[in-house]
Design an enzyme around this catalytic site. Structure first.
Site, short mmCIF file in Angstrom:
data_model
loop_
_atom_site.label_atom_id
_atom_site.label_comp_id
_atom_site.label_asym_id
_atom_site.label_seq_id
_atom_site.Cartn_x
_atom_site.Cartn_y
_atom_site.Cartn_z
N GLU A 26 0.83 -1.20 0.00
CA GLU A 26 0.00 0.00 0.00
C GLU A 26 0.87 1.25 0.00
O GLU A 26 2.06 1.20 0.30
CB GLU A 26 -0.91 0.00 1.22
CG GLU A 26 -0.12 0.04 2.53
CD GLU A 26 -0.97 0.49 3.71
OE1 GLU A 26 -1.39 1.65 3.70
OE2 GLU A 26 -1.20 -0.33 4.63
N LYS A 160 -5.00 -2.36 15.18
CA LYS A 160 -4.52 -1.53 16.29
C LYS A 160 -5.43 -1.69 17.50
O LYS A 160 -6.65 -1.80 17.37
CB LYS A 160 -4.43 -0.07 15.85
CG LYS A 160 -3.37 0.18 14.79
CD LYS A 160 -3.28 1.65 14.44
CE LYS A 160 -2.17 1.90 13.42
NZ LYS A 160 -2.49 1.32 12.09
#
EC number: 4.2.1.70
Length: 313
Positions: A26, A160
């Site tokens: 990405e 996360k």
């Protein structure tokens, strides 16, 4: 105005045509995830790690409205240093293309673009997921629903810990997205090795992951992705006590300032960076490099069968 298009670099096109391993990367981490000038250095290092482990890197991004699969160094530099680089999820890509914008692709859009040209392995840092209090805000990353329909292996360090990890795993199950732990039966929490949640499946080698993916593709019972959760070793994770304290502080700041919606994550991550004295940034870099290495090993182990490559433009 010319028609919007996806342009595959010559190196990536040749590798796909020959059935050689390719790993998608990405570009959001370049333009939005890391500060300058570290971002450009790390972007180059990620590609070097992929090459060192036997695969061709294919960083995905948009330059002047054109989707590029396999950014050259000029394009990497442009996305790393530009002041107006849009963050592009799946829904944003066609609009940005029509506007002739520069853009960095997220997990969702990178996965979709990579799969569309025949790339089957993708390395990222962490997935997006279900946000805390999503029952009230309906805040959920497009990564999840995109991975339910895109056939690709995604190597990540979980999600996360600022997200609702349990709800994210439940959503992945509901959406039919396979999740395996790489040499672990616990789901990682990005900065930390163990998020506190069990996984049903553990695979202990790149060859096992590649075999699982070949079976996934052969059976055809699910159209979506296989998520490979790759935790950092405990001695490389963010100090657990520091992590827990900073997370509690960050959540208190969000509640105090009535931060909601898409602003929550940037606020929490900014607090992590400042409150850990940059330790969270160093951990982030270790994560993406480790995931890039594993993704290359999986690709080189035969995760993707040789397929016809798109025409190189």
């Amino acid at each position: 105005m010319s028609e919007p298009r996806i342009r595959v670099s010559g190196e990536v096109n040749d590798a796909l045509a020959a059935g050689r391993p390719v790993v998608a990367l990405e570009s959001t981490i370049i333009s939005h995830g890391l500060p300058q000038p570290d971002n450009l250095r790390v972007a180059r290092e990620i590609e070097q790690v992929v090459r060192a482990h036997g695969a061709v890197p294919a960083t995905v991004g948009m330059v002047a409205g054109e989707i590029l699969v396999g950014l050259d160094d000029d394009a990497l530099t442009r996305l790393a240093t530009g002041d107006e680089v849009a963050k592009l999820s799946v829904r944003d890509v066609p609009i940005a293309a029509a506007r002739g914008a520069d853009g960095a692709t997220t997990v969702a859009s990178t996965s979709a673009i990579a799969a569309s040209v025949g790339i089957e392995v993708f390395a990222t840092g962490g997935l997006g997921g279900v946000h805390r209090q999503a029952g009230e805000t309906f805040d959920e990353s497009a990564d999840l629903v995109t991975l339910a329909r895109i056939p690709i292996v995604v190597v990540c360090a979980g999600v996360k810990s600022i997200l609702d990890v349990g709800a994210t795993l439940e959503r992945l199950e509901t959406l039919g997205v396979g999740v395996v732990g790489y040499r672990t039966a616990r789901f990682p929490g990005f900065f930390v090795t163990d998020s506190g949640f069990d996984l049903d499946w553990r695979l202990d080698s790149a060859e096992e992951v590649a075999a699982a993916w070949r079976a996934h593709r052969a059976f055809g019972v699910s159209p979506g992705a296989l998520v490979v959760a790759n935790p950092l070793p405990e001695d490389q994770q963010l100090d657990r006590e520091l992590h827990d304290r900073v997370l509690a502080e960050g959540l208190a700041i969000v509640e105090r300032d009535a931060v909601t919606g898409k602003e929550v994550t940037p606020v929490l991550l900014a607090h992590f960076h400042s409150a850990t004295g940059g330790a969270s940034l160093a951990t982030n870099i270790r994560i993406i490099l480790a995931n890039a290495a594993l993704a290359a090993q999986i690709a080189a182990s035969g995760a993707a069968p040789a397929t016809a490559a798109p025409e190189s433009l």
